[in-house]
Design a protein around this motif. Structure first.
Motif, short mmCIF file in Angstrom:
data_model
loop_
_atom_site.label_atom_id
_atom_site.label_comp_id
_atom_site.label_asym_id
_atom_site.label_seq_id
_atom_site.Cartn_x
_atom_site.Cartn_y
_atom_site.Cartn_z
N GLY A 96 0.81 -1.21 0.00
CA GLY A 96 0.00 0.00 0.00
C GLY A 96 0.85 1.26 0.00
N GLN A 97 1.95 1.24 0.76
CA GLN A 97 2.85 2.39 0.77
C GLN A 97 3.47 2.61 -0.60
N ARG A 98 3.85 1.52 -1.26
CA ARG A 98 4.41 1.63 -2.62
C ARG A 98 3.36 2.19 -3.57
N LEU A 99 2.12 1.81 -3.36
CA LEU A 99 1.03 2.31 -4.19
C LEU A 99 0.92 3.83 -4.10
N LEU A 100 1.18 4.36 -2.90
CA LEU A 100 1.18 5.82 -2.74
C LEU A 100 2.22 6.48 -3.64
N ALA A 101 3.31 5.79 -3.88
CA ALA A 101 4.37 6.35 -4.71
C ALA A 101 4.06 6.26 -6.20
N VAL A 102 3.35 5.19 -6.63
CA VAL A 102 3.12 5.00 -8.07
C VAL A 102 1.79 5.55 -8.56
#
Length: 173
Positions: A96-102
């Motif tokens: 989910g945190q990575r999703l914030l970046a992409v």
């Protein structure tokens, strides 16, 4: 990268779309115990199996949390979900945190249940895990080949802080 559809099951038909992302060493069945308690009129839930787990056990890929985030965006596109929330347990919280970046503009809410940081977490040497200098770079790997090593530690190339990528008008809790 080739197009890949995460194995998933849908529950509910509400307007608020939610991905439920499992943690390390499990699959979407980790959410089976809460299914009877979900509000299926206000929410639609997609319980997913990431690459290397459950129905995606034999999927080819890099097996990283960054790749898993892109797989969620791909699935959202296939489901016609313009905006969605993510409930992520453990490694699923890192996804989910990575999703914030992409794709910060696509994310409504992010709920981490005992999340691990997307930048990894160094543990003391007495825990028998490699130091950050001994871990190959790659940023947040969830590789099938390293599972048994209890791989932790900051990658040599620390990814950018995801807090700065918070979607405008969104609450992260």
């Amino acid at each position: 990268m080739t197009s890949y559809t995460l194995p998933h099951e849908l529950h509910g038909d509400g307007p608020h779309k939610v991905f439920a992302v499992h943690g390390w060493f499990t699959d979407r069945s980790a959410y089976a115990g809460v299914l009877p308690d979900l509000d299926r009129t206000e929410f639609t839930y997609a319980l997913v199996d990431l690459r290397g787990y459950g129905g995606g056990k034999h999927a080819v890929g890099a097996d990283t949390t960054a790749e898993a985030a892109l797989d969620l965006v791909e699935l959202a596109d296939q489901l016609g979900w313009e905006r969605f929330s993510v409930v992520g347990h453990s490694m699923g919280g890192a996804v989910g945190q990575r999703l914030l970046a992409v794709a910060p503009h696509r994310l409504r809410r992010l709920v981490g249940v005992s999340p691990v940081p997307a930048s990894a977490l160094a543990l003391p040497p007495e825990m028998g895990v490699p130091r950050s200098s001994e871990v190959e770079s790659g940023g947040g790997s969830c590789s099938r080949t390293r599972r048994t090593s209890r791989r932790t530690g900051a990658p040599s190339s620390t990814p950018p802080r995801v807090a700065a990528a918070r979607p405008p008008g969104s609450t992260i809790w």
